[in-house]
Design a protein around this motif. Structure first.
Motif, PDB file in Angstrom:
ATOM      1  N   ILE A 198       0.846  -1.194   0.000  1.00 30.73           N
ATOM      2  CA  ILE A 198       0.000   0.000   0.000  1.00 30.73           C
ATOM      3  C   ILE A 198       0.882   1.244   0.000  1.00 30.73           C
ATOM      4  CG2 ILE A 198      -1.685   1.335   1.336  1.00 30.73           C
ATOM      5  CD1 ILE A 198      -2.911  -1.357   2.168  1.00 30.73           C
ATOM      6  N   ASP A 199       0.612   2.130  -0.949  1.00 30.08           N
ATOM      7  CA  ASP A 199       1.432   3.316  -1.171  1.00 30.08           C
ATOM      8  C   ASP A 199       0.514   4.538  -1.165  1.00 30.08           C
ATOM      9  OD1 ASP A 199       3.877   4.493  -1.603  1.00 30.08           O
ATOM     10  OD2 ASP A 199       3.818   4.217  -3.782  1.00 30.08           O
ATOM     11  N   ARG A 200       0.357   5.155  -0.032  1.00 32.92           N
ATOM     12  CA  ARG A 200      -0.546   6.296   0.125  1.00 32.92           C
ATOM     13  C   ARG A 200       0.169   7.434   0.833  1.00 32.92           C
ATOM     14  NH1 ARG A 200      -5.516   6.313  -2.218  1.00 32.92           N
ATOM     15  NH2 ARG A 200      -5.993   4.197  -2.799  1.00 32.92           N
ATOM     16  N   GLU A 233     -10.216   6.307   1.454  1.00 32.20           N
ATOM     17  CA  GLU A 233      -9.438   5.668   0.393  1.00 32.20           C
ATOM     18  C   GLU A 233      -8.428   4.673   0.972  1.00 32.20           C
ATOM     19  OE1 GLU A 233      -7.849   8.934  -1.839  1.00 32.20           O
ATOM     20  OE2 GLU A 233      -9.817   9.470  -2.656  1.00 32.20           O
ATOM     21  N   LEU A 234      -7.801   5.022   2.094  1.00 30.23           N
ATOM     22  CA  LEU A 234      -6.866   4.098   2.738  1.00 30.23           C
ATOM     23  C   LEU A 234      -7.587   2.841   3.205  1.00 30.23           C
ATOM     24  CD1 LEU A 234      -4.031   3.438   3.840  1.00 30.23           C
ATOM     25  CD2 LEU A 234      -4.677   4.696   5.929  1.00 30.23           C
ATOM     26  N   GLU A 271      -8.377   0.622   0.317  1.00 27.93           N
ATOM     27  CA  GLU A 271      -7.170  -0.070  -0.132  1.00 27.93           C
ATOM     28  C   GLU A 271      -6.873  -1.281   0.760  1.00 27.93           C
ATOM     29  OE1 GLU A 271      -4.153  -0.782  -2.773  1.00 27.93           O
ATOM     30  OE2 GLU A 271      -5.625   0.824  -2.932  1.00 27.93           O
ATOM     31  N   HIS A 272      -7.100  -1.143   2.052  1.00 25.51           N
ATOM     32  CA  HIS A 272      -6.934  -2.278   2.971  1.00 25.51           C
ATOM     33  C   HIS A 272      -7.919  -3.387   2.623  1.00 25.51           C
ATOM     34  CE1 HIS A 272      -4.399  -0.589   6.434  1.00 25.51           C
ATOM     35  NE2 HIS A 272      -4.250   0.194   5.390  1.00 25.51           N
ATOM     36  N   ARG A 302      -9.313  -4.004  -0.289  1.00 25.62           N
ATOM     37  CA  ARG A 302      -8.889  -4.657  -1.535  1.00 25.62           C
ATOM     38  C   ARG A 302      -7.691  -5.578  -1.308  1.00 25.62           C
ATOM     39  NH1 ARG A 302     -10.337   0.477  -3.458  1.00 25.62           N
ATOM     40  NH2 ARG A 302      -8.195   1.263  -3.351  1.00 25.62           N
ATOM     41  N   ALA A 303      -6.749  -5.154  -0.495  1.00 28.88           N
ATOM     42  CA  ALA A 303      -5.561  -5.972  -0.217  1.00 28.88           C
ATOM     43  C   ALA A 303      -5.956  -7.285   0.465  1.00 28.88           C
ATOM     44  CB  ALA A 303      -4.574  -5.191   0.647  1.00 28.88           C
TER      45      ALA A 303
END
Length: 177
Positions: free
Chosen positions: A61-63, A96-97, A100-101, A103-104
């Motif tokens: 994850i790149d945020r 959004e973070l 992303e978690h 989806r991961a």
């Protein structure tokens, strides 16, 4: 088997402000300030292979970091309150973070989270608290708000299989840009 979840830590100065909300509510089991956090994704009780895969997926994850404000005291449970929490002011970067978690964790084969994301910091778990007393507690504290603080990382926590509230251990920390 570790019980895992991802979260944002609460800075010590903000946790101290939150701790001032403790007390004045019979039937409340107050969470220790060092365990305050905003859960991003509950992973659950998993074997060590899944735990390793989850940690690796989170590392991808790149945020960017972002500002966060805690605002408003409320309860979960409606007519039978079971916890008191401080909410999080609406924040697109946080949403959004968290997405992303989600989806991961789906990519490594975990089932999707069934509950809607409602970011908060749990202050107390309630046992047999009278709804009227909870309403009175909230009426006095509902407009609580913290200063904005910077979120510069998220963490992977492990916890004991218990009734909640800690102890939690940081298994890994992931910096935000």
């Amino acid at each position: 088997m570790p019980r895992l979840f991802t979260a944002l830590e609460i800075p010590a100065d903000v946790a101290e402000q939150l701790s001032m909300l403790r007390g004045g509510l019979p039937g409340a089991r107050w969470i220790s300030p060092e365990f305050y956090h905003v859960t991003l994704r509950f992973i659950g009780d998993v074997d060590h292979v899944v735990a390793r895969d989850a940690a690796a997926a989170l590392d991808e994850i790149d945020r960017f970091g972002f500002d966060l404000t805690l605002s408003g005291v409320d309860q979960f449970g409606n007519h039978k309150p079971h916890s008191i929490f401080v909410g999080v002011k609406a924040n697109q970067a946080l949403n959004e973070l968290q997405a992303e978690h989600e989806r991961a964790m789906k990519r490594i084969g975990l089932p999707p989270e069934t509950r809607n994301f409602r970011p908060h910091v749990t202050l107390a778990r309630l046992r047999d608290a009278a709804p009227r007393q909870v309403a009175d507690y909230l009426a006095l504290r509902g407009y609580f708000r913290t200063p904005t603080f910077q979120v510069s990382r998220f963490v992977l926590y492990s916890s004991r299989d218990s009734v909640g509230g800690g102890p939690y251990r940081v298994e890994a920390a992931y910096p935000l840009m």
